[in-house]
Design a protein around this motif. Structure first.
Motif, PDB file in Angstrom:
ATOM      1  N   PRO A 150      32.525   8.517  19.645  1.00 39.08           N
ATOM      2  CA  PRO A 150      32.144   9.337  20.806  1.00 39.08           C
ATOM      3  C   PRO A 150      31.589  10.690  20.419  1.00 39.08           C
ATOM      4  CG  PRO A 150      34.532   9.173  20.606  1.00 39.08           C
ATOM      5  CD  PRO A 150      33.968   8.208  19.635  1.00 39.08           C
ATOM      6  N   LEU A 151      32.145  11.302  19.352  1.00 39.92           N
ATOM      7  CA  LEU A 151      31.691  12.623  18.946  1.00 39.92           C
ATOM      8  C   LEU A 151      30.309  12.560  18.318  1.00 39.92           C
ATOM      9  CD1 LEU A 151      35.016  14.006  17.426  1.00 39.92           C
ATOM     10  CD2 LEU A 151      34.149  14.232  19.756  1.00 39.92           C
ATOM     11  N   LEU A 152      30.095  11.561  17.456  1.00 39.65           N
ATOM     12  CA  LEU A 152      28.793  11.432  16.808  1.00 39.65           C
ATOM     13  C   LEU A 152      27.739  10.917  17.776  1.00 39.65           C
ATOM     14  CD1 LEU A 152      29.801  10.121  13.264  1.00 39.65           C
ATOM     15  CD2 LEU A 152      29.266  12.459  13.988  1.00 39.65           C
ATOM     16  N   ALA A 153      28.164  10.207  18.815  1.00 43.26           N
ATOM     17  CA  ALA A 153      27.212   9.836  19.868  1.00 43.26           C
ATOM     18  C   ALA A 153      26.678  11.095  20.542  1.00 43.26           C
ATOM     19  CB  ALA A 153      27.880   8.923  20.890  1.00 43.26           C
ATOM     20  N   THR A 154      27.566  12.040  20.829  1.00 45.85           N
ATOM     21  CA  THR A 154      27.125  13.312  21.404  1.00 45.85           C
ATOM     22  C   THR A 154      26.242  14.063  20.419  1.00 45.85           C
ATOM     23  OG1 THR A 154      29.123  13.461  22.759  1.00 45.85           O
ATOM     24  CG2 THR A 154      27.898  15.498  22.408  1.00 45.85           C
ATOM     25  N   SER A 155      26.625  14.054  19.126  1.00 46.02           N
ATOM     26  CA  SER A 155      25.807  14.710  18.099  1.00 46.02           C
ATOM     27  C   SER A 155      24.392  14.151  18.101  1.00 46.02           C
ATOM     28  CB  SER A 155      26.419  14.502  16.711  1.00 46.02           C
ATOM     29  OG  SER A 155      27.719  15.006  16.625  1.00 46.02           O
ATOM     30  N   TRP A 156      24.291  12.811  18.128  1.00 46.00           N
ATOM     31  CA  TRP A 156      22.967  12.198  18.074  1.00 46.00           C
ATOM     32  C   TRP A 156      22.175  12.492  19.348  1.00 46.00           C
ATOM     33  CZ3 TRP A 156      19.863   8.864  20.727  1.00 46.00           C
ATOM     34  CH2 TRP A 156      18.707   8.445  20.055  1.00 46.00           C
ATOM     35  N   LEU A 157      22.831  12.475  20.505  1.00 52.71           N
ATOM     36  CA  LEU A 157      22.137  12.772  21.749  1.00 52.71           C
ATOM     37  C   LEU A 157      21.641  14.218  21.771  1.00 52.71           C
ATOM     38  CD1 LEU A 157      24.432  10.813  24.206  1.00 52.71           C
ATOM     39  CD2 LEU A 157      21.997  10.357  23.793  1.00 52.71           C
ATOM     40  N   LEU A 158      22.413  15.126  21.189  1.00 59.74           N
ATOM     41  CA  LEU A 158      21.947  16.509  21.046  1.00 59.74           C
ATOM     42  C   LEU A 158      20.706  16.578  20.162  1.00 59.74           C
ATOM     43  CD1 LEU A 158      25.357  18.339  20.616  1.00 59.74           C
ATOM     44  CD2 LEU A 158      23.586  19.019  22.264  1.00 59.74           C
ATOM     45  N   TYR A 159      20.775  15.894  19.024  1.00 57.80           N
ATOM     46  CA  TYR A 159      19.626  15.855  18.123  1.00 57.80           C
ATOM     47  C   TYR A 159      18.405  15.256  18.831  1.00 57.80           C
ATOM     48  CZ  TYR A 159      16.524  13.421  14.918  1.00 57.80           C
ATOM     49  OH  TYR A 159      15.424  12.913  14.306  1.00 57.80           O
ATOM     50  N   ASP A 160      18.604  14.137  19.524  1.00 61.92           N
ATOM     51  CA  ASP A 160      17.509  13.475  20.225  1.00 61.92           C
ATOM     52  C   ASP A 160      16.927  14.381  21.304  1.00 61.92           C
ATOM     53  OD1 ASP A 160      15.942  11.036  21.008  1.00 61.92           O
ATOM     54  OD2 ASP A 160      17.125  11.261  22.848  1.00 61.92           O
ATOM     55  N   TRP A 161      17.801  15.081  22.018  1.00 56.82           N
ATOM     56  CA  TRP A 161      17.370  16.005  23.076  1.00 56.82           C
ATOM     57  C   TRP A 161      16.548  17.158  22.489  1.00 56.82           C
ATOM     58  CZ3 TRP A 161      19.769  20.986  23.443  1.00 56.82           C
ATOM     59  CH2 TRP A 161      19.433  21.731  24.581  1.00 56.82           C
ATOM     60  N   LEU A 162      16.977  17.685  21.343  1.00 62.07           N
ATOM     61  CA  LEU A 162      16.220  18.756  20.690  1.00 62.07           C
ATOM     62  C   LEU A 162      14.839  18.254  20.270  1.00 62.07           C
ATOM     63  CD1 LEU A 162      19.047  20.366  18.528  1.00 62.07           C
ATOM     64  CD2 LEU A 162      17.853  21.450  20.442  1.00 62.07           C
ATOM     65  N   GLU A 163      14.806  17.068  19.654  1.00 62.81           N
ATOM     66  CA  GLU A 163      13.525  16.477  19.262  1.00 62.81           C
ATOM     67  C   GLU A 163      12.653  16.244  20.492  1.00 62.81           C
ATOM     68  OE1 GLU A 163      12.387  14.366  16.064  1.00 62.81           O
ATOM     69  OE2 GLU A 163      13.087  16.338  15.395  1.00 62.81           O
ATOM     70  N   ASP A 164      13.256  15.735  21.553  1.00 66.06           N
ATOM     71  CA  ASP A 164      12.539  15.404  22.783  1.00 66.06           C
ATOM     72  C   ASP A 164      11.912  16.640  23.414  1.00 66.06           C
ATOM     73  OD1 ASP A 164      11.698  13.506  24.658  1.00 66.06           O
ATOM     74  OD2 ASP A 164      13.447  13.801  25.938  1.00 66.06           O
ATOM     75  N   ASN A 165      12.525  17.793  23.154  1.00 63.24           N
ATOM     76  CA  ASN A 165      12.034  19.057  23.716  1.00 63.24           C
ATOM     77  C   ASN A 165      11.342  19.929  22.673  1.00 63.24           C
ATOM     78  OD1 ASN A 165      13.037  19.427  26.717  1.00 63.24           O
ATOM     79  ND2 ASN A 165      14.717  18.420  25.614  1.00 63.24           N
ATOM     80  N   ALA A 166      10.956  19.305  21.547  1.00 64.70           N
ATOM     81  CA  ALA A 166      10.248  20.021  20.473  1.00 64.70           C
ATOM     82  C   ALA A 166      10.996  21.297  20.085  1.00 64.70           C
ATOM     83  CB  ALA A 166       8.814  20.330  20.882  1.00 64.70           C
ATOM     84  N   TYR A 167      12.313  21.219  20.108  1.00 63.88           N
ATOM     85  CA  TYR A 167      13.185  22.326  19.723  1.00 63.88           C
ATOM     86  C   TYR A 167      12.894  23.601  20.524  1.00 63.88           C
ATOM     87  CZ  TYR A 167      14.531  19.291  15.891  1.00 63.88           C
ATOM     88  OH  TYR A 167      14.992  18.231  15.150  1.00 63.88           O
ATOM     89  N   PHE A 168      12.284  23.416  21.697  1.00 59.12           N
ATOM     90  CA  PHE A 168      11.990  24.551  22.586  1.00 59.12           C
ATOM     91  C   PHE A 168      11.155  25.621  21.871  1.00 59.12           C
ATOM     92  CE2 PHE A 168      15.803  22.496  24.124  1.00 59.12           C
ATOM     93  CZ  PHE A 168      15.554  22.358  25.484  1.00 59.12           C
ATOM     94  N   GLY A 169      10.403  25.204  20.854  1.00 59.80           N
ATOM     95  CA  GLY A 169       9.566  26.145  20.123  1.00 59.80           C
ATOM     96  C   GLY A 169      10.322  26.983  19.111  1.00 59.80           C
ATOM     97  N   ALA A 170      11.564  26.600  18.816  1.00 58.73           N
ATOM     98  CA  ALA A 170      12.392  27.387  17.891  1.00 58.73           C
ATOM     99  C   ALA A 170      12.073  27.056  16.433  1.00 58.73           C
ATOM    100  CB  ALA A 170      13.868  27.139  18.161  1.00 58.73           C
ATOM    101  N   GLU A 171      12.490  27.956  15.552  1.00 57.90           N
ATOM    102  CA  GLU A 171      12.365  27.757  14.108  1.00 57.90           C
ATOM    103  C   GLU A 171      13.719  27.544  13.452  1.00 57.90           C
ATOM    104  OE1 GLU A 171      10.239  31.096  12.544  1.00 57.90           O
ATOM    105  OE2 GLU A 171       8.531  30.822  13.913  1.00 57.90           O
ATOM    106  N   GLN A 172      14.786  27.833  14.181  1.00 57.22           N
ATOM    107  CA  GLN A 172      16.126  27.621  13.636  1.00 57.22           C
ATOM    108  C   GLN A 172      17.064  27.155  14.739  1.00 57.22           C
ATOM    109  OE1 GLN A 172      17.279  31.403  11.943  1.00 57.22           O
ATOM    110  NE2 GLN A 172      17.766  32.330  13.919  1.00 57.22           N
ATOM    111  N   VAL A 173      18.035  26.333  14.338  1.00 54.34           N
ATOM    112  CA  VAL A 173      19.099  25.887  15.240  1.00 54.34           C
ATOM    113  C   VAL A 173      20.401  26.451  14.710  1.00 54.34           C
ATOM    114  CG1 VAL A 173      20.372  23.914  16.166  1.00 54.34           C
ATOM    115  CG2 VAL A 173      17.886  23.757  15.860  1.00 54.34           C
TER     116      VAL A 173
END
Length: 356
Positions: A150-173
């Protein structure tokens, strides 16, 4: 049978309570819990119990007392349903208890995924209402599933969401509470990303700095008192902590460089407070169920689940290097572990399993 009730006004306090076993109606199934995981994520469920509805899953009927959800494995001990036979093992969302009754719904008796059709869960997120049939597996495999899936599922969904949003134009997370298993998993998935321009910075306590540096695949690891050392460049904050003072400090330092601030967890639940006069963009709650629903729409049913399954298995394959699974026998062992998690005293390397 026994349940653990959490004081909804003072989360570290729990009561081990004996309650009558629920009678089965036609279509009901009694599940005996074999094991469940206890992590800081479960404390977050309790901390957000009212605002995000987690107390609604397993009502106690006792004023001021709630059952905090956990991820676990259970076997069917008694069945009044044609969908599940006695002895069938299920993985899913459970209360901290010795047993639990569901009303399974599924297209047919061969369906791998079943849903609890209890009326009080009808409007709750489907991802939490589903139970998955398990095939043959060892206790050790069950423990890793309960602790990490469950925890890594959330981790992956966060990663996927960041990719899906092009990291909101950020250079660092900046991952706040990078020692949490969700934070650590996110750092690892970000390290797999093809875009090498994104810098991964883990923020953690001084006590956990070495753990994060050795295991989280970050480009840099800073302690909470080193926030002012963060580079001034476009940033996405992913916050597992929910610490108001820390959020204020991050926004004061990074200001308009913050492209997005995602509130994910409240591992520092006791330091949560209403935020006012923040510099830069305001924090926004990240919803894992919303992201998976989006991917159902984008990719069709089942594709996101396949990607999540493959992703968490990659991390599990090397989990022995950073995870020490500790198995505790008896429901009465849970309150002290819960108290340590709620107080932030737990060792990030430890993964606690309760076998009721």
């Amino acid at each position: 049978m026994q349940q653990i009730h959490v004081d909804q006004q003072h989360i570290p306090k729990t009561t081990l309570r004996a309650v009558p076993a629920a009678a089965l109606a036609p279509g009901d199934v009694r599940l005996k819990l074999q094991s469940f995981a206890l992590t800081a994520n479960n404390v977050t469920y309790a901390a957000a119990g009212f605002t995000l509805g987690y107390w609604q899953f397993f009502p106690t009927g006792v004023e001021g007392q709630g059952q905090a959800p956990v991820w676990g494995v259970a076997s069917v001990s008694e069945s009044h349903s044609d969908l599940l036979q006695e002895g069938t093992r299920l993985y899913g969302f459970f209360p901290m208890a010795e047993e639990f009754v569901i009303t399974p719904k599924a297209p047919d008796a061969q369906s791998r995924v079943l849903t609890d059709g209890a009326a009080h869960r009808a409007k709750l997120p489907p991802v939490y209402n589903n139970y998955v049939r398990l095939g043959a597996s060892t206790p050790a495999q069950d423990h890793l599933r309960c602790l990490l899936q469950p925890l890594l599922a959330t981790s992956w969904l966060l990663y996927d969401w960041l990719e899906d949003n092009a990291y909101f134009g950020a250079e660092q997370v900046v991952v706040v509470s990078a020692s949490s298993k969700t934070g650590l998993g996110l750092c690892k998935f970000l390290a797999e990303a093809e875009d090498a321009k994104i810098q991964r910075i883990g923020l953690t306590s001084a006590n956990n700095r070495d753990f994060v540096a050795q295991n989280a695949d970050c480009d840099a690891v800073l302690t909470y008192d080193e926030i002012e050392s963060l580079p001034q460049r476009p940033t996405v904050i992913v916050d597992m902590a929910g610490n108001a003072a820390m959020t204020q400090a991050l926004h004061a330092h990074l200001g308009d460089n913050i492209r997005h601030d995602a509130a994910v967890g409240t591992s520092h639940w006791d330091k949560f407070a209403k935020l006012t006069d923040l510099a830069g963009t305001s924090p926004q709650f990240f919803s894992a169920p919303a992201q998976i629903a989006k991917r159902w729409s984008d990719w069709g049913p089942g594709v996101a689940e396949e990607k999540i399954s493959a992703a968490w298995k990659r991390i599990v394959a090397e989990a022995e290097s950073w995870l020490d699974v500790q198995v505790h026998h008896g429901l009465d062992q849970a309150p002290s572990i819960w108290a340590d998690l709620a107080a932030g005293k737990a060792n990030p390397k430890h993964g606690h399993i309760i076998r009721p």
